[in-house]
Design a protein around this motif. Structure first.
Motif, PDB file in Angstrom:
ATOM      1  N   ASN A  62     -10.064  -2.098  15.121  1.00  0.00           N
ATOM      2  CA  ASN A  62      -8.928  -3.024  15.114  1.00  0.00           C
ATOM      3  C   ASN A  62      -7.697  -2.391  15.759  1.00  0.00           C
ATOM      4  O   ASN A  62      -6.971  -3.047  16.502  1.00  0.00           O
TER       5      ASN A  62
ATOM      6  N   LEU B 127      -6.414  -5.821  24.143  1.00  0.00           N
ATOM      7  CA  LEU B 127      -5.933  -7.149  24.522  1.00  0.00           C
ATOM      8  C   LEU B 127      -5.134  -7.101  25.819  1.00  0.00           C
ATOM      9  O   LEU B 127      -5.315  -7.942  26.705  1.00  0.00           O
TER      10      LEU B 127
ATOM     11  N   ASN C 291      -7.141 -14.047  26.265  1.00  0.00           N
ATOM     12  CA  ASN C 291      -7.364 -13.842  24.832  1.00  0.00           C
ATOM     13  C   ASN C 291      -7.093 -15.169  24.130  1.00  0.00           C
ATOM     14  O   ASN C 291      -5.972 -15.657  24.143  1.00  0.00           O
TER      15      ASN C 291
ATOM     16  N   ALA D 187      -8.486 -16.091  20.660  1.00  0.00           N
ATOM     17  CA  ALA D 187      -8.253 -15.836  19.231  1.00  0.00           C
ATOM     18  C   ALA D 187      -9.141 -14.689  18.765  1.00  0.00           C
ATOM     19  O   ALA D 187     -10.208 -14.441  19.331  1.00  0.00           O
ATOM     20  N   TYR D 188      -8.679 -14.024  17.704  1.00  0.00           N
ATOM     21  CA  TYR D 188      -9.402 -12.903  17.099  1.00  0.00           C
ATOM     22  C   TYR D 188      -9.454 -13.105  15.592  1.00  0.00           C
ATOM     23  O   TYR D 188      -8.497 -13.588  14.996  1.00  0.00           O
ATOM     24  N   TRP D 189     -10.567 -12.695  14.992  1.00  0.00           N
ATOM     25  CA  TRP D 189     -10.737 -12.763  13.545  1.00  0.00           C
ATOM     26  C   TRP D 189     -11.413 -11.482  13.061  1.00  0.00           C
ATOM     27  O   TRP D 189     -12.125 -10.827  13.812  1.00  0.00           O
TER      28      TRP D 189
ATOM     29  N   TYR E 214     -14.219 -12.564  18.232  1.00  0.00           N
ATOM     30  CA  TYR E 214     -13.144 -13.058  19.088  1.00  0.00           C
ATOM     31  C   TYR E 214     -13.683 -13.925  20.201  1.00  0.00           C
ATOM     32  O   TYR E 214     -14.880 -13.946  20.483  1.00  0.00           O
TER      33      TYR E 214
END
Length: 133
Positions: free
Chosen positions: A40, A48, A58, A60-62, A77
């Motif tokens: 992370n 990014l 980019n 979205a990211y989770w 992502y």
């Protein structure tokens, strides 16, 4: 001075991205045990920005919530590209980027951060809510 202009030149050369016709890539990173925080941090601090430099949008990211199958969670992502060919060119340029090579080597000095990557290519369904870039 010329080096500072390279990212701008790449960004200007990138074709416009239409959310309705874009190629989307869902990527799932299975972090190595104990390496999710470092993964992370690498995304947050470097990846990014480097993706954008190479024409990757980019979206979205989770971070997956821990569960029985994946106790440490996974990074999930979505990136967008004008086409599949643009995607392939962007990833080739990203992989060859000296800054990425330096970041990857430094972040993996104590071992690989990612054990496995799953990748799924998608196009937006005609009934999807609008995606705005």
């Amino acid at each position: 001075m010329i080096v500072a202009l390279i990212p701008l030149a790449i960004a200007q050369a990138a074709p416009a991205l239409d959310p309705k016709t874009a190629t989307y890539e869902l990527r799932i990173y299975h972090a190595a045990p104990g390496k999710l925080d470092a993964l992370n941090a690498r995304f947050r601090g470097h990846t990014l920005k480097l993706f954008e430099r190479h024409g990757m949008k980019n979206v979205a990211y989770w971070v997956e919530q821990p569960n029985e199958k994946s106790p440490g969670g996974r990074v999930v992502y979505v990136l967008a590209y004008p086409s599949r060919a643009a995607r392939d060119a962007s990833w080739a340029a990203f992989g060859a980027d000296p800054e990425w090579k330096k970041v990857a080597a430094a972040s993996e000095a104590n071992g690989k951060l990612v054990e496995k990557v799953d990748s799924i290519f998608m196009t937006q369904a005609d009934y999807s809510p609008a995606i705005r870039f």
